[in-house]
Design an enzyme around this catalytic site. Structure first.
Site, PDB file in Angstrom:
ATOM      1  CB  SER A 257      78.274  20.537  47.591  1.00  0.00           C
ATOM      2  OG  SER A 257      76.895  20.566  46.546  1.00  0.00           O
ATOM      3  CE  LYS A 258      83.560  25.891  48.000  1.00  0.00           C
ATOM      4  NZ  LYS A 258      84.642  26.077  48.680  1.00  0.00           N
ATOM      5  NE  ARG A 259      79.474  21.904  42.026  1.00  0.00           N
ATOM      6  CZ  ARG A 259      79.183  20.760  41.460  1.00  0.00           C
ATOM      7  NH1 ARG A 259      78.307  20.411  40.689  1.00  0.00           N
ATOM      8  NH2 ARG A 259      80.014  19.602  42.088  1.00  0.00           N
ATOM      9  CD  GLN A 260      72.594  20.670  44.938  1.00  0.00           C
ATOM     10  OE1 GLN A 260      71.500  20.433  45.615  1.00  0.00           O
ATOM     11  NE2 GLN A 260      73.157  19.682  44.495  1.00  0.00           N
ATOM     12  CG  ASN A 261      72.374  24.217  50.861  1.00  0.00           C
ATOM     13  OD1 ASN A 261      71.465  24.754  50.643  1.00  0.00           O
ATOM     14  ND2 ASN A 261      72.206  22.724  50.450  1.00  0.00           N
TER      15      ASN A 261
END
Ligand code: GLU
Length: 489
Positions: A257-261
């Site tokens: 996910s964008k939240r982590q990567n």
């Protein structure tokens, strides 16, 4: 083999998409086949302007050259090939023709249920803890009812009829043998009320008409596979091979996910990643060749890749691994090319680098350690600007250097290096002189090297002391040592 990548233009090119595209591309190239790019733009509401451009540019950057379909020709997004159009939105009459064929054979039926009715049906099913599935109300309509509703212009979709008593089995190139029970499969909508097909219908028609031999796609489609196999059968076609590629996960095992990567290829391009590193990294997310080899060029991958060796379980998207590969690929750049890439960046910060005859030597020193081109000005800064050196940096527990010893160590360095004439100032003689001093003064090698390197570079990490001193020259080296000796560090 003919393979394809058929992204939906709903945003940027996703790294997971690029990995799936890469696997498809490799299969085509290793069999001297063709790799197609098709744009699946049947969901007009989700379309994002500029995404086709981002997808095409991202693929080009990564080196996934498209043989047929949508591609950039003379800077313009165009189409090439005899089986077009390659944008699904331009193929509506083709889908309609096959939907009509299916209506005639009785394998599909019109469904007039309203969104409200379907929602109520799903809520009831949820309350009864049964899987959400169309209840087939519209299969009860007579031919006359249907004709009347259509004549009255009633909105409807076309659904496929799934045989509930059948078990559908299939051999996936990655997952092996799979079987699906018919009664668990929903009567999928194939044609929406706006006349656009759903993915299920469109990809079956297109992959058949475009002569695709193997469909490599994300595992999220695996549960829809039986519907696709049935559709091929209803249309009288044999299905292609399918390979469902495992999902990508964040380090904490949640779905990537964008939240982590960063998940958009554009972000990696912007950060300065080399396409070679990205391709190498993506290839190895779920694949290896069975040896310990970690560096694979595109040519190596074309030679060695095989779908049989793609793992079934998800793969962790490990940025540290990507950065390591990035460093490895930076080392492989021919020195002249490396110089050409970093020189303008360094000159922007240090104009004097423009007339530096030793620039290439300095570049060679950092190429061994650099990860991104943009780090070069900082990594080369001490060659152009006298660094600030603090006692904190020189005194080091690890090197067994107490602050109190530092003046003596600097004195030894000054005497030792001053004895080397300009003419013999090179790495080998500097090393020999320092090793001799170490013996004579009964100090450890690190006790001389660490302060020398720290004083010359002002940095905790840098190329080695001998290399830096040799490239800096005797004049600058002595000047920096003398300054440090004078200063109250
Ligand atoms: N348009 C589909 C997607 O973007 C393609 C899936 C496939 O490869 O068939 O997920």
């Amino acid at each position: 083999m003919r393979t394809r990548f058929p992204p939906s233009p709903t945003g940027m090119l996703h790294v997971g998409g690029l990995r799936t595209a890469l696997y498809s591309f490799l299969v085509a190239k290793q069999t001297k086949g063709e790799f197609l790019l098709r744009i699946e733009d049947t969901d007009q509401a989700r379309e994002v302007a500029g995404s086709v451009d981002a997808i095409v540019r991202g693929m080009e950057w990564a080196g996934l050259t498209v043989d047929e379909g949508v591609m950039m020709i003379d800077g313009v997004i165009s189409e090439k090939g005899t089986r077009g159009p390659y944008h699904q939105s331009k193929r509506l009459p083709i889908y309609r023709k096959y939907v009509d064929q299916l209506l005639a054979s009785g394998d599909v039926y019109p469904c007039f249920c309203t969104a409200e009715r379907l929602e109520k049906m799903r809520n009831d099913q949820a309350a009864r803890h049964v899987a959400p599935m169309y209840d087939r109300l519209c299969t009860k309509l007579s031919t006359e009812d249907i004709a009347a509703k259509i004549a009255a212009g009633e909105k409807h979709v076309i659904r496929m009829k799934v045989p509930h008593t059948e078990t559908i089995t299939f051999n996936d190139d990655i997952r092996g043998e799979l079987s699906f029970k018919g009664h668990t499969i929903d009567d999928q909508v194939l044609l929406k009320s706006d006349g656009f097909p759903t993915y299920h219908m469109a990809h079956v028609v297109d992959d058949h008409l475009m002569d695709i031999d193997i469909v490599t796609r994300g595992e999220e489609w695996l549960s829809s596979l039986p519907k696709h196999l049935l559709l091929f059968r209803y249309l009288g076609w044999s299905p292609p091979r399918y390979a469902h590629v495992p999902l990508l996960f964040n380090k904490d095992k949640s779905k990537l996910s964008k939240r982590q990567n960063s998940v958009s290829v554009d972000e990696y391009i912007e950060k300065g990643y080399l396409p070679e590193a990205m391709i190498n990294f993506l290839a190895m997310l779920g694949w290896n060749d069975g040896t310990t080899q970690e560096l694979f060029s595109m040519d190596d991958l074309i030679e060695k890749f095989s779908l049989e060796r793609v793992q079934k379980s998800g793969a962790i998207f490990d940025i540290e691994k990507l950065d390591w590969l990035q460093g490895q690929w930076m080392r492989t750049i021919p020195l002249d090319d490396f110089v050409a890439r970093i020189r303008p960046l360094v000159e922007e910060n240090y104009p004097e680098a423009a007339s530096d005859k030793d620039f290439t030597k300095k570049a060679a020193l950092i190429q061994e350690r650099i990860t991104f081109f943009k780090e070069a000005p900082d990594m080369l800064g001490y060659f152009y600007k006298e660094p600030t050196v603090s006692m904190n940096l020189i005194a080091s527990k690890k090197q067994k250097i107490e602050a109190a010893d530092v003046p003596r160590l600097i004195k030894i360095l000054i005497e030792t290096l001053d004895a080397i004439s300009e003419k013999y100032w090179n790495e080998a003689s500097i090393e020999a002189a320092i090793r001799a001093a170490m013996e004579k003064e009964s100090v450890k090698l690190g006790q001389l090297l660490w302060p020398l390197r720290a004083i010359l570079t002002g940095r905790e990490y840098s190329p080695g002391a001998f290399e830096v001193a040799a490239v800096l020259g005797k004049g600058v080296t002595m000047k920096r040592l003398l300054t440090s000796a004078k200063e109250d560090l």
